[in-house]
Design a protein around this motif. Structure first.
Motif, PDB file in Angstrom:
ATOM      1  N   ARG A   6       0.842  -1.209   0.000  1.00 25.06           N
ATOM      2  CA  ARG A   6       0.000   0.000   0.000  1.00 25.06           C
ATOM      3  C   ARG A   6       0.871   1.251   0.000  1.00 25.06           C
ATOM      4  O   ARG A   6       0.485   2.285  -0.523  1.00 25.06           O
ATOM      5  N   ARG A   7       2.033   1.136   0.623  1.00 27.69           N
ATOM      6  CA  ARG A   7       2.946   2.281   0.662  1.00 27.69           C
ATOM      7  C   ARG A   7       3.414   2.657  -0.753  1.00 27.69           C
ATOM      8  O   ARG A   7       3.564   3.827  -1.081  1.00 27.69           O
ATOM      9  N   PHE A  10       0.676   4.709  -2.207  1.00 25.46           N
ATOM     10  CA  PHE A  10       0.617   6.044  -1.589  1.00 25.46           C
ATOM     11  C   PHE A  10       1.775   6.923  -2.065  1.00 25.46           C
ATOM     12  O   PHE A  10       1.601   8.113  -2.297  1.00 25.46           O
ATOM     13  N   LEU A  14       0.711  10.275  -3.572  1.00 26.74           N
ATOM     14  CA  LEU A  14       0.846  11.445  -2.678  1.00 26.74           C
ATOM     15  C   LEU A  14       2.266  11.986  -2.607  1.00 26.74           C
ATOM     16  O   LEU A  14       2.518  12.972  -1.927  1.00 26.74           O
ATOM     17  N   ARG A  17       6.733  10.557   1.460  1.00 29.64           N
ATOM     18  CA  ARG A  17       6.608  11.237   2.750  1.00 29.64           C
ATOM     19  C   ARG A  17       7.439  10.495   3.783  1.00 29.64           C
ATOM     20  O   ARG A  17       7.568   9.276   3.703  1.00 29.64           O
ATOM     21  N   LYS A  18       7.945  11.260   4.733  1.00 29.83           N
ATOM     22  CA  LYS A  18       8.701  10.644   5.826  1.00 29.83           C
ATOM     23  C   LYS A  18       8.236  11.243   7.143  1.00 29.83           C
ATOM     24  O   LYS A  18       7.867  12.425   7.187  1.00 29.83           O
ATOM     25  N   THR A  19       8.277  10.450   8.190  1.00 31.96           N
ATOM     26  CA  THR A  19       7.988  10.975   9.525  1.00 31.96           C
ATOM     27  C   THR A  19       9.231  11.747   9.989  1.00 31.96           C
ATOM     28  O   THR A  19      10.322  11.540   9.440  1.00 31.96           O
ATOM     29  N   GLN A  22      11.950   9.397  10.650  1.00 28.50           N
ATOM     30  CA  GLN A  22      12.547   8.861   9.414  1.00 28.50           C
ATOM     31  C   GLN A  22      13.457   9.888   8.757  1.00 28.50           C
ATOM     32  O   GLN A  22      14.490   9.543   8.200  1.00 28.50           O
TER      33      GLN A  22
ATOM     34  N   ASP B 163       5.162   3.135  12.335  1.00 28.39           N
ATOM     35  CA  ASP B 163       6.270   4.004  11.906  1.00 28.39           C
ATOM     36  C   ASP B 163       6.037   4.624  10.521  1.00 28.39           C
ATOM     37  O   ASP B 163       6.928   5.286   9.996  1.00 28.39           O
ATOM     38  N   CYS B 164       4.860   4.362   9.920  1.00 22.18           N
ATOM     39  CA  CYS B 164       4.663   4.777   8.524  1.00 22.18           C
ATOM     40  C   CYS B 164       4.147   6.221   8.425  1.00 22.18           C
ATOM     41  O   CYS B 164       3.289   6.651   9.197  1.00 22.18           O
ATOM     42  N   ALA B 165       4.677   6.958   7.448  1.00 19.55           N
ATOM     43  CA  ALA B 165       4.287   8.363   7.254  1.00 19.55           C
ATOM     44  C   ALA B 165       2.885   8.479   6.639  1.00 19.55           C
ATOM     45  O   ALA B 165       2.307   9.561   6.631  1.00 19.55           O
ATOM     46  N   TYR B 166       2.353   7.395   6.076  1.00 19.62           N
ATOM     47  CA  TYR B 166       1.030   7.429   5.437  1.00 19.62           C
ATOM     48  C   TYR B 166      -0.064   6.881   6.357  1.00 19.62           C
ATOM     49  O   TYR B 166      -1.175   6.613   5.917  1.00 19.62           O
ATOM     50  N   VAL B 169      -3.535   8.430   6.412  1.00 19.80           N
ATOM     51  CA  VAL B 169      -4.344   8.210   5.207  1.00 19.80           C
ATOM     52  C   VAL B 169      -4.788   6.759   5.145  1.00 19.80           C
ATOM     53  O   VAL B 169      -5.933   6.454   4.800  1.00 19.80           O
ATOM     54  N   CYS B 170      -3.884   5.873   5.488  1.00 20.53           N
ATOM     55  CA  CYS B 170      -4.113   4.436   5.301  1.00 20.53           C
ATOM     56  C   CYS B 170      -4.911   3.831   6.440  1.00 20.53           C
ATOM     57  O   CYS B 170      -5.880   3.103   6.210  1.00 20.53           O
TER      58      CYS B 170
END
Lengths: 141, 176
Positions: A6-7, A10, A14, A17-19, A22, B163-166, B169-170
């Protein structure tokens, strides 16, 4: 696939993207990668590479990331320091100390903020000097 | 005269610094690679390879030449000395591009060098790379996902989602 599928979707829809965590890990990785690459170049000077043979800005990358400040410092290194013996000596010393300094700075937010507070006025001064130099070079004699 | 002495001292200092940088780099290299890379020659570092046949562009961290074959090494900074499936995929994709661009064979065995972010210790892991067919199958799967032909699978680990940036949304239910 090795990652969450799924990433992949995305990222395509989109953008990457990183946190914040990260981003920090990525910055740390960049600094260490540059050091690893430098070790390869130092121990095997004849090895083939696509990377620039110019050195990196360890601390600036750790503190500012790939920002205009980092570019200013790079320009100062390449345009001013590289031209003088003492400047080249300073660059070499910095290459030795830079990775350790960058690691030290990357450890906490407070250290990064402190380093940023110290570096910002210096970068501003360097930018002014660089602007004056380029204005002087542009002026007809 | 004093300028000459200063210049000479500066030059000597510079030579000393270069020598020390080389010696330190060599020590750091030996600390993790001694034994495994003995008799192997480093031929590439941070090098971009393009496979025109499959449209793959990749940058390798290092490559060594041993008995006419290439061995690939990927450097990773991690919280722990762990190798993930994505590392093996990355090296396997690199193998396809390097073989196509360089012409020499790349060995089935590759290396992941992990560096611990906390204490800068390094550990070398030997990994077995995927075959070219497997890499191309993964690429086909990726394309199918992007074109909406198949439903992407969710991560099986909750830790990955956290830990995921999405995440927002997800899986909004996991968002803080």
């Amino acid at each position: 696939m090795g990652v969450c599928e799924r990433r992949i979707l995305f990222e395509a829809q989109l953008g990457k993207r990183k946190t914040p965590a990260q981003n920090r890990a990525s910055d740390r990785g960049t600094v260490q990668h540059e050091r690893f690459h430098r070790d390869a170049m130092t121990s095997h000077p004849d090895v083939a590479t696509s990377a620039s043979r110019k050195g990196p800005c360890f601390v600036a990358t750790a503190v500012f990331g790939e920002a205009p400040e980092t570019e200013t410092l790079r320009a100062f290194r390449d345009g001013v320091l590289q031209r003088y013996g003492i400047g080249r000596g300073a660059i070499l010393t910095y290459y030795r100390l830079g990775p350790s300094l960058a690691r030290f700075v990357l450890v906490s937010k407070t250290r990064r903020a402190t380093a940023r507070a110290i570096l910002k006025p210096i970068v501003r001064m360097i930018a002014l000097v660089m602007n004056d130099r380029s204005a002087a070079q542009r002026q007809p004699r | 005269m004093s300028v000459f002495i200063l210049a000479l001292a500066g030059l000597l200092g510079l030579v000393f610094l270069i020598h020390r940088a080389r010696r330190n780099a060599s020590h750091r290299e030996k600390a993790w690679g001694e034994g495994e890379f003995e008799g192997k020659r480093m031929i590439y570092t941070e090098r971009v390879f393009v496979s025109r046949r499959y449209g793959i562009v990749t940058r390798i961290d290092r490559a060594y030449l041993f008995e006419g074959s290439i061995e690939l090494l990927e450097f990773k900074t991690r919280a722990r000395h762990t190798v993930y499936p994505s590392d093996v995929i990355e090296l396997s994709v690199q193998r396809v591009a390097v073989e196509d661009a360089d012409g020499r064979a790349v060995r089935d065995v590759g290396y992941v060098l992990t560096e611990c972010a906390q204490n800068a210790s390094r550990k070398l892991h030997r990994v077995r790379l995927l075959a070219r067919d497997e890499v191309l199958a993964l690429r086909a799967r990726r394309n199918q996902i992007l074109e909406g032909q198949v439903e992407p699978k969710e991560a099986t680990s909750r830790g990955l989602c956290i830990d995921c940036a999405y995440r927002a949304v997800c899986k909004p239910e996991l968002a803080p």
